[in-house]
Write a protein that holds these residues in place. Structure first.
Motif, short mmCIF file in Angstrom:
data_model
loop_
_atom_site.label_atom_id
_atom_site.label_comp_id
_atom_site.label_asym_id
_atom_site.label_seq_id
_atom_site.Cartn_x
_atom_site.Cartn_y
_atom_site.Cartn_z
N VAL A 86 142.25 72.07 -9.72
CA VAL A 86 141.56 71.25 -8.95
C VAL A 86 142.08 70.77 -7.60
O VAL A 86 141.36 70.51 -6.82
CB VAL A 86 141.36 69.88 -10.00
N TYR A 87 143.40 70.39 -7.61
CA TYR A 87 144.08 70.09 -6.41
C TYR A 87 143.81 71.05 -5.14
O TYR A 87 143.39 70.58 -4.04
CB TYR A 87 145.38 69.57 -6.63
N VAL A 97 135.39 68.04 -10.73
CA VAL A 97 136.26 67.26 -11.51
C VAL A 97 137.00 66.25 -10.59
O VAL A 97 137.22 65.07 -11.16
CB VAL A 97 137.27 68.17 -12.03
N ALA A 98 137.30 66.71 -9.36
CA ALA A 98 138.06 65.54 -8.37
C ALA A 98 137.28 64.52 -8.33
O ALA A 98 137.91 63.42 -8.20
CB ALA A 98 138.42 66.43 -7.08
N ALA A 99 135.77 64.83 -7.84
CA ALA A 99 135.03 63.55 -7.67
C ALA A 99 134.87 62.79 -9.02
O ALA A 99 134.83 61.35 -8.66
CB ALA A 99 133.48 63.97 -7.22
N HIS A 100 134.76 63.39 -9.96
CA HIS A 100 134.73 62.39 -11.41
C HIS A 100 135.90 61.53 -11.55
O HIS A 100 135.75 60.48 -11.86
CB HIS A 100 134.81 63.43 -12.30
N GLU A 101 136.94 62.11 -11.10
CA GLU A 101 138.44 61.15 -11.35
C GLU A 101 138.19 60.16 -10.24
O GLU A 101 138.60 58.98 -10.49
CB GLU A 101 139.37 61.94 -11.05
N SER A 172 130.91 60.33 -13.81
CA SER A 172 130.20 61.54 -13.33
C SER A 172 129.08 61.09 -12.38
O SER A 172 128.77 61.99 -11.70
CB SER A 172 129.73 62.22 -14.79
N SER A 173 128.28 60.22 -12.85
CA SER A 173 126.98 59.86 -11.95
C SER A 173 127.31 59.46 -10.67
O SER A 173 126.88 59.83 -9.79
CB SER A 173 126.22 58.73 -12.61
N ARG A 174 128.64 58.66 -10.60
CA ARG A 174 129.15 58.33 -9.45
C ARG A 174 129.46 59.59 -8.68
O ARG A 174 129.49 59.67 -7.38
CB ARG A 174 130.31 57.22 -9.56
N ALA A 175 130.14 60.53 -9.29
CA ALA A 175 130.69 61.58 -8.60
C ALA A 175 129.63 62.30 -7.85
O ALA A 175 129.82 62.73 -6.84
CB ALA A 175 131.53 62.45 -9.55
N ILE A 176 128.43 62.58 -8.73
CA ILE A 176 127.42 63.30 -8.08
C ILE A 176 126.72 62.64 -6.78
O ILE A 176 126.72 63.33 -5.72
CB ILE A 176 126.43 63.60 -9.10
N VAL A 196 129.01 71.24 -14.92
CA VAL A 196 130.42 71.19 -15.06
C VAL A 196 130.63 69.88 -15.83
O VAL A 196 131.52 69.72 -16.61
CB VAL A 196 131.19 71.17 -13.74
N LEU A 197 130.12 68.81 -15.09
CA LEU A 197 130.25 67.41 -15.71
C LEU A 197 129.71 67.09 -16.88
O LEU A 197 130.36 66.35 -17.76
CB LEU A 197 130.14 66.42 -14.49
N ASN A 198 128.45 67.67 -17.26
CA ASN A 198 127.94 67.54 -18.31
C ASN A 198 128.62 68.27 -19.73
O ASN A 198 128.86 67.78 -20.81
CB ASN A 198 126.49 67.87 -18.40
N ALA A 199 129.26 69.44 -19.43
CA ALA A 199 130.14 69.99 -20.45
C ALA A 199 131.34 69.34 -20.78
O ALA A 199 131.73 69.14 -21.83
CB ALA A 199 130.38 71.33 -19.93
N ALA A 200 131.96 68.41 -19.70
CA ALA A 200 133.11 67.80 -20.11
C ALA A 200 132.79 66.74 -20.64
O ALA A 200 133.41 66.20 -21.64
CB ALA A 200 133.71 67.37 -18.49
#
Length: 227
Positions: A86-87, A97-101, A172-176, A196-200
């Motif tokens: 990810v990094y 994933v980075a945006a989700h975190e 996840s919503s904030r990430a998108i 990707v985020l829905n699967a997680a």
């Protein structure tokens, strides 16, 4: 030695199936979109840094951590830890994933209530999750009072899993929203990021379902001992 079949175990079967499916789904989806490069070509670390700075979170640092899908935000040290893929990765999976975190970091900065509430439960859950089964086992061989205490302690862990759901969905919503608003992904890539985020998110749904059904099973066992 003969062991009588416990019919309440059937309650856990849907959760076991869902957990198995979620684990496969998140791994296959992440690996699939790890091979799909984002058109902008930014790494996960660059995307995270950009979104953090745009939200005034210059004090949040970013570090590389070992393992796969080990990405997380540490609110105590205000550090965003991203796995190697990810990094350094420039794929759809990496930046999503980075945006989700980063979404969790924004939640922390904004004192998002479900996150604040979940974090307040951590000390309680750390104790209750380990102590609950001790009391439950004691309840099976000794007083029913121990079983009641064990179930009460386990309920705290269930609450933690349930409150985790809105925290993860919101991140996840904030990430998108951040990826789109900052033009870090295209319209077509937005759909891929959501996959990707829905699967997680399925892993958290499975964990919550498992905890709820396990609590239901314990309550049924407890009530059957009264009959």
């Amino acid at each position: 030695m003969y062991y009588r079949f416990d019919p309440t175990f059937i309650i856990l079967i849907p959760a076991i199936i869902l957990a198995f499916y979620a684990q496969i789904k998140v791994q296959t989806t992440f690996n699939e979109y790890l091979r799909v490069e984002s058109l902008r070509g930014y790494t996960g670390a660059e995307v995270a840094r950009y979104i953090l700075d745009r939200n005034g979170l210059n004090n949040v640092s970013i570090e590389v951590t070992g393992g796969m899908l080990s990405d997380h935000y540490d609110p105590r040290s205000r550090v965003l830890r991203l796995s190697n893929d990810v990094y350094y990765g420039t794929s759809i999976a990496s930046i999503s994933v980075a945006a989700h975190e980063v979404g969790h970091a924004i939640q922390h900065a904004n004192a998002y209530f479900p996150l604040v509430f979940r974090n307040s439960l951590v000390p309680i859950v750390n104790i209750s999750s380990s102590m609950s089964w001790i009391f439950i086992m004691m309840g099976f061989v000794a007083s029913r009072l121990f079983l009641d205490i064990g179930i009460l302690l386990f309920s705290a862990a269930v609450l933690f899993q349930v409150i985790t759901l809105p925290v993860e969905f919101n991140a996840s919503s904030r990430a998108i929203d951040e990826l789109v608003a900052n033009n870090l992904i295209t319209f077509d890539e937005e759909k891929l990021s959501k996959r990707v985020l829905n699967a997680a998110a399925l892993t958290y749904i499975a964990a919550a379902a498992s905890a709820i059904l396990q609590l239901l099973r314990l309550v049924l066992i407890r009530n059957s001992r009264d009959d």
